[in-house]
Design a protein around this motif. Structure first.
Motif, PDB file in Angstrom:
ATOM      1  N   LEU A   1      60.923 115.269 -18.739  1.00 59.06           N
ATOM      2  CA  LEU A   1      59.786 114.521 -18.016  1.00 59.06           C
ATOM      3  C   LEU A   1      60.615 113.697 -17.139  1.00 59.06           C
ATOM      4  CD1 LEU A   1      56.932 112.845 -20.335  1.00 59.06           C
ATOM      5  CD2 LEU A   1      56.729 114.719 -18.517  1.00 59.06           C
ATOM      6  N   SER A   2      61.747 113.199 -17.483  1.00 58.14           N
ATOM      7  CA  SER A   2      62.639 112.373 -16.232  1.00 58.14           C
ATOM      8  C   SER A   2      63.056 113.212 -15.524  1.00 58.14           C
ATOM      9  CB  SER A   2      63.827 111.607 -17.133  1.00 58.14           C
ATOM     10  OG  SER A   2      64.587 112.495 -17.790  1.00 58.14           O
ATOM     11  N   SER A   3      63.369 114.472 -15.664  1.00 59.82           N
ATOM     12  CA  SER A   3      63.954 115.589 -14.862  1.00 59.82           C
ATOM     13  C   SER A   3      62.811 115.871 -13.712  1.00 59.82           C
ATOM     14  CB  SER A   3      64.471 116.784 -15.488  1.00 59.82           C
ATOM     15  OG  SER A   3      65.533 116.455 -16.404  1.00 59.82           O
ATOM     16  N   VAL A   4      61.728 115.953 -14.278  1.00 63.44           N
ATOM     17  CA  VAL A   4      60.763 116.634 -13.327  1.00 63.44           C
ATOM     18  C   VAL A   4      59.907 115.331 -12.495  1.00 63.44           C
ATOM     19  CG1 VAL A   4      58.616 116.053 -14.890  1.00 63.44           C
ATOM     20  CG2 VAL A   4      58.407 117.953 -13.141  1.00 63.44           C
ATOM     21  N   PHE A   5      60.181 114.326 -13.185  1.00 64.71           N
ATOM     22  CA  PHE A   5      59.788 113.141 -12.086  1.00 64.71           C
ATOM     23  C   PHE A   5      60.835 112.850 -11.158  1.00 64.71           C
ATOM     24  CE2 PHE A   5      57.461 110.793 -15.951  1.00 64.71           C
ATOM     25  CZ  PHE A   5      56.624 111.402 -15.857  1.00 64.71           C
ATOM     26  N   ASN A   6      62.055 112.894 -11.339  1.00 61.64           N
ATOM     27  CA  ASN A   6      62.894 112.805 -10.343  1.00 61.64           C
ATOM     28  C   ASN A   6      62.859 113.939  -9.351  1.00 61.64           C
ATOM     29  OD1 ASN A   6      66.033 113.713  -9.594  1.00 61.64           O
ATOM     30  ND2 ASN A   6      65.988 111.559  -9.992  1.00 61.64           N
ATOM     31  N   SER A   7      62.720 115.114  -9.739  1.00 63.25           N
ATOM     32  CA  SER A   7      62.354 116.074  -8.692  1.00 63.25           C
ATOM     33  C   SER A   7      61.283 115.766  -7.879  1.00 63.25           C
ATOM     34  CB  SER A   7      62.615 117.470  -9.355  1.00 63.25           C
ATOM     35  OG  SER A   7      63.715 117.785 -10.148  1.00 63.25           O
ATOM     36  N   CYS A   8      60.172 115.523  -8.656  1.00 63.94           N
ATOM     37  CA  CYS A   8      59.013 115.254  -7.975  1.00 63.94           C
ATOM     38  C   CYS A   8      59.004 114.319  -6.827  1.00 63.94           C
ATOM     39  CB  CYS A   8      57.950 115.022  -8.863  1.00 63.94           C
ATOM     40  SG  CYS A   8      56.357 115.086  -8.218  1.00 63.94           S
ATOM     41  N   SER A   9      59.975 113.050  -7.275  1.00 65.58           N
ATOM     42  CA  SER A   9      60.342 111.884  -6.474  1.00 65.58           C
ATOM     43  C   SER A   9      60.873 112.636  -5.162  1.00 65.58           C
ATOM     44  CB  SER A   9      60.863 110.946  -7.014  1.00 65.58           C
ATOM     45  OG  SER A   9      60.255 110.371  -7.960  1.00 65.58           O
ATOM     46  N   THR A  10      61.804 113.498  -5.175  1.00 65.30           N
ATOM     47  CA  THR A  10      62.632 114.225  -4.231  1.00 65.30           C
ATOM     48  C   THR A  10      61.645 114.777  -3.260  1.00 65.30           C
ATOM     49  OG1 THR A  10      64.513 114.262  -5.774  1.00 65.30           O
ATOM     50  CG2 THR A  10      64.679 115.610  -3.741  1.00 65.30           C
ATOM     51  N   LEU A  11      60.781 115.546  -3.790  1.00 63.51           N
ATOM     52  CA  LEU A  11      59.816 116.413  -3.178  1.00 63.51           C
ATOM     53  C   LEU A  11      58.772 115.431  -2.167  1.00 63.51           C
ATOM     54  CD1 LEU A  11      58.738 119.114  -5.451  1.00 63.51           C
ATOM     55  CD2 LEU A  11      60.196 119.563  -3.383  1.00 63.51           C
ATOM     56  N   ILE A  12      58.331 114.613  -2.903  1.00 63.91           N
ATOM     57  CA  ILE A  12      57.375 113.526  -2.308  1.00 63.91           C
ATOM     58  C   ILE A  12      58.276 112.737  -1.169  1.00 63.91           C
ATOM     59  CG2 ILE A  12      55.912 111.606  -2.328  1.00 63.91           C
ATOM     60  CD1 ILE A  12      55.315 112.735  -5.231  1.00 63.91           C
ATOM     61  N   THR A  13      59.285 112.259  -1.386  1.00 64.97           N
ATOM     62  CA  THR A  13      60.281 111.498  -0.769  1.00 64.97           C
ATOM     63  C   THR A  13      60.590 112.338   0.737  1.00 64.97           C
ATOM     64  OG1 THR A  13      60.852 110.178  -2.279  1.00 64.97           O
ATOM     65  CG2 THR A  13      62.468 110.060  -0.355  1.00 64.97           C
ATOM     66  N   TRP A  14      61.364 113.291   0.581  1.00 68.95           N
ATOM     67  CA  TRP A  14      61.988 114.280   1.496  1.00 68.95           C
ATOM     68  C   TRP A  14      60.860 114.919   2.481  1.00 68.95           C
ATOM     69  CZ3 TRP A  14      66.568 114.105   3.847  1.00 68.95           C
ATOM     70  CH2 TRP A  14      67.538 113.198   3.308  1.00 68.95           C
ATOM     71  N   ASP A  15      59.848 115.511   1.412  1.00 70.06           N
ATOM     72  CA  ASP A  15      59.114 116.494   2.275  1.00 70.06           C
ATOM     73  C   ASP A  15      57.844 116.232   2.590  1.00 70.06           C
ATOM     74  OD1 ASP A  15      60.933 118.860   1.863  1.00 70.06           O
ATOM     75  OD2 ASP A  15      60.463 118.588   0.018  1.00 70.06           O
ATOM     76  N   VAL A  16      57.166 114.885   2.219  1.00 73.55           N
ATOM     77  CA  VAL A  16      55.965 114.292   2.602  1.00 73.55           C
ATOM     78  C   VAL A  16      56.254 113.076   3.153  1.00 73.55           C
ATOM     79  CG1 VAL A  16      53.693 113.429   1.769  1.00 73.55           C
ATOM     80  CG2 VAL A  16      54.933 115.417   0.564  1.00 73.55           C
ATOM     81  N   TYR A  17      56.549 112.110   2.564  1.00 76.02           N
ATOM     82  CA  TYR A  17      56.646 110.504   3.102  1.00 76.02           C
ATOM     83  C   TYR A  17      57.644 110.669   4.083  1.00 76.02           C
ATOM     84  CZ  TYR A  17      56.811 105.670   3.459  1.00 76.02           C
ATOM     85  OH  TYR A  17      56.553 104.354   3.903  1.00 76.02           O
ATOM     86  N   ARG A  18      58.898 111.129   4.278  1.00 76.91           N
ATOM     87  CA  ARG A  18      59.993 111.249   5.107  1.00 76.91           C
ATOM     88  C   ARG A  18      59.611 111.732   6.420  1.00 76.91           C
ATOM     89  NH1 ARG A  18      65.031 113.812   6.258  1.00 76.91           N
ATOM     90  NH2 ARG A  18      66.563 112.284   6.822  1.00 76.91           N
ATOM     91  N   LYS A  19      58.866 113.127   6.120  1.00 72.21           N
ATOM     92  CA  LYS A  19      58.206 113.802   7.385  1.00 72.21           C
ATOM     93  C   LYS A  19      57.334 112.967   8.245  1.00 72.21           C
ATOM     94  CE  LYS A  19      58.582 117.661   8.405  1.00 72.21           C
ATOM     95  NZ  LYS A  19      59.311 118.341   9.506  1.00 72.21           N
ATOM     96  N   LEU A  20      56.535 112.037   7.477  1.00 72.17           N
ATOM     97  CA  LEU A  20      55.508 111.259   8.078  1.00 72.17           C
ATOM     98  C   LEU A  20      55.924 109.802   8.623  1.00 72.17           C
ATOM     99  CD1 LEU A  20      52.564 111.836   5.566  1.00 72.17           C
ATOM    100  CD2 LEU A  20      52.936 113.034   7.810  1.00 72.17           C
ATOM    101  N   HIS A  21      57.150 109.530   8.065  1.00 76.74           N
ATOM    102  CA  HIS A  21      57.706 108.128   8.558  1.00 76.74           C
ATOM    103  C   HIS A  21      59.324 108.311   8.507  1.00 76.74           C
ATOM    104  CE1 HIS A  21      54.015 107.090   6.244  1.00 76.74           C
ATOM    105  NE2 HIS A  21      54.025 106.166   7.210  1.00 76.74           N
ATOM    106  N   PRO A  22      59.738 108.983   9.467  1.00 75.91           N
ATOM    107  CA  PRO A  22      61.262 109.522   9.823  1.00 75.91           C
ATOM    108  C   PRO A  22      62.014 108.074   9.751  1.00 75.91           C
ATOM    109  CG  PRO A  22      59.875 109.915  11.722  1.00 75.91           C
ATOM    110  CD  PRO A  22      58.919 109.552  10.676  1.00 75.91           C
ATOM    111  N   GLY A  23      61.513 106.792  10.195  1.00 75.83           N
ATOM    112  CA  GLY A  23      62.428 105.712  10.102  1.00 75.83           C
ATOM    113  C   GLY A  23      62.396 104.939   9.085  1.00 75.83           C
ATOM    114  N   ALA A  24      61.849 105.212   7.788  1.00 78.61           N
ATOM    115  CA  ALA A  24      61.768 104.583   6.591  1.00 78.61           C
ATOM    116  C   ALA A  24      63.109 104.200   6.233  1.00 78.61           C
ATOM    117  CB  ALA A  24      60.852 105.413   5.652  1.00 78.61           C
TER     118      ALA A  24
END
Length: 537
Positions: free
Chosen positions: A340-363
């Motif tokens: 679970l900790s592994s999937v949470f970490n990987s999921c955080s990476t996806l959401i951070t780099w492929d969703v939020y960072r794409k929408l907010h590049p200056g974050a």
């Protein structure tokens, strides 16, 4: 069946204190006040092969394996172990074929690699589908399997156990960072192997040895190759369908590939994959065979199974003495929390780099990590909501996991494989293949959930063996990818440079000839081990 004693509880508490201690130590050693996103999500890209391989194995072996493999082994025999054995060969494909392209591209995520190779649309598709897949096939299944352990061995209500699992893992994940996950995974590897080996040895001893198990279970339960008519694991599906699932999971899924992305260099990534391949030959004996042992004991009237998925918990509670029982249960729950900790970490990476960072590049870096942690809570809730629907797809938890993967993995495997092999396929073909696979796969999932109310061609579509369906879907998606790509110009050479087999990338820290020879020899030994297992069973 006996529940845990006071000694068992003391051992469990002590073990988890050790696990949390390792997580805190790893995190503290990484943080120096200047932690970057590379440090947090990829452990600074400086991880050695032994840690990479151990983490690949431990992250993969969650409670769904420990409970589900034994459950399916009890219900239908060792054939389910084919997925584990085949994974050894797929890991060789990861290390030798995929890793050079991933490391040379310098990407953080698999969706990011698809954007480099194809387009932003392909990146968005894989990011969204991966997050949904984590809810359907990783988070919910792992939580449910952990709750089964709580219920069977600790006398805790199923839903209470599930909530305890989520809360405990949430605390574990607060320490954050892939380095903490990697080192706790390494600890879990030793506990998992030791605990499972103990169960297997004591179980075989209770049956009078290996031959005693064979005589009681019968040859059908110990046949790893099943006939074409087998409803669950026909040999054609295993030989041609299971590798498609394997390529998706082991070679293109962020949950797994993030570990090799964190490797020190290409040699450590490849060697870690080979090491994990050797470890993946063990689950057949350590997780599936206990299910056969439980089935054999139930046939002798010495053990009562309320359901196949209760095989391992019942075996632990019946055979193991106080103290030893606590160690094995600690390993079960530690595996759950590790996955679970592994999937949470990987999921955080996806959401951070492929969703939020794409929408907010200056974050800011700090903001990005915070967003990933908050999104994890939402995914946990969705996982809990999905658990009641799992039984509609399959009664055996591990078979459910594999069948759902069969519906979403073929198009992704196709665009990665063909995309690396061919410079000609392009973004238009990739999106067409991904969307075609999504529609056909979603239709299959909906049809299976409503199978009892269907008839005619709709029932036939829902009734196709999930491995055969994976083969057909992969062929269709590959044809769509190639066919549609030829309706538009080829991507420019600059777009695919270093991302396809033609013009294969050269690592800045290329392996020496001697290192590659050693890795090739180890790979050959691993292949021989797999062949020996296939021939014996």
């Amino acid at each position: 069946m006996q529940l845990l004693s006071t000694v068992d509880w003391i051992i469990i508490v002590a073990y988890f204190l050790l696990t949390f201690g390792v997580a805190v130590w790893a995190t503290r050693s990484e943080m120096s006040g200047r932690e970057t996103s590379t440090d947090y999500f990829l452990a600074g890209r400086n991880v050695g092969w032994f840690v990479v391989g151990g983490s690949l194995f431990a992250s993969n072996i969650g409670s769904e394996h420990l409970v589900g493999l034994a459950g399916t082994g009890a219900a239908s025999g060792v054939a389910v172990g084919q997925f584990e054995v085949l994974a050894s060969l797929i890991l060789l494909l990861l290390g030798w074929f995929f890793v050079p392209f991933y490391l040379a591209s310098g990407v953080f995520t698999m969706p990011e690699f698809l954007e480099r190779r194809y387009s932003a649309g392909a990146r968005w598709y894989l990011a969204v589908v991966s997050i949904v897949a984590y809810v359907l096939t990783k988070i919910s299944v792992t939580i449910a399997a952990g709750a089964i352990v709580f219920e069977a061995l600790m006398g805790v209500d199923f839903w209470t156990g599930a909530l305890v699992v989520v809360i405990a893992t949430g605390i574990y994940t607060v320490f954050g960072g892939l380095r903490a996950v990697l080192y706790t995974d390494l600890l879990q590897m030793f506990v998992l192997i030791g605990g499972a080996a103990t169960v297997t040895i004591l179980g075989l001893n209770a049956l009078g040895g290996w031959q005693g198990m064979i005589q009681t279970a019968g040859p059908a339960h110990l046949a790893i190759w099943k006939p074409l008519s087998d409803p669950n694991f026909p040999w054609t599906g295993i030989l041609f369908g299971a590798p498609i699932l394997g390529v998706w999971y082991w070679c293109t899924d962020q949950f797994i590939v993030q570990r090799v992305l964190a490797a020190r260099d290409e040699t450590h990534a490849r060697r870690g994959s080979i090491f994990a391949g050797f470890l993946k030959t063990l689950p057949l004996f350590l997780f599936v065979i206990p299910g056969v042992i439980a089935y054999s004991l139930s046939q002798q009237g010495r053990l009562v199974l309320s359901s196949p998925d209760q095989a391992l918990p019942t075996l632990v509670g019946t055979l193991l003495p106080a103290g030893l029982r606590g160690i094995v249960v600690a390993g079960l729950l530690a595996a759950l929390m590790s996955s679970l900790s592994s999937v949470f970490n990987s999921c955080s990476t996806l959401i951070t780099w492929d969703v939020y960072r794409k929408l907010h590049p200056g974050a800011s870096e700090r903001r990005l990590v915070w967003v990933g942690r908050v999104s994890t809570g939402v995914l946990v809730l969705l996982g809990l909501l999905w658990i009641p629907l799992m039984g509609l797809v399959s009664q055996q938890i591990y078979q459910y996991l594999q069948s759902v993967q069969a519906y979403i993995s073929p198009p992704i495997a196709a665009v990665f494989l063909v995309g690396i092999l061919s410079r000609r396929v392009n973004a238009r073909g990739a999106m067409a293949a991904l969307l075609t696979g999504f529609v056909l796969g979603l239709a299959r999932l909906v049809a299976e959930l409503n199978k009892s109310r269907l008839e005619g061609w709709a029932f036939a579509y829902a009734d196709i063996n999930f491995l055969h369906f994976a083969i057909a879907l992969f062929v269709v998606c590959t044809a769509v990818l190639i066919g549609v790509s030829f309706t538009s110009p080829a991507p420019p050479a600059s777009k695919v440079e270093g991302l396809t087999y033609t013009g294969r990338p050269r690592s800045a820290a290329a392996a020496t000839h001697g290192e590659r020879r050693v890795d090739a020899l180890l790979s050959l030994v691993l292949f021989i081990c797999v062949l020996a297992i296939w021939l014996y069973f």
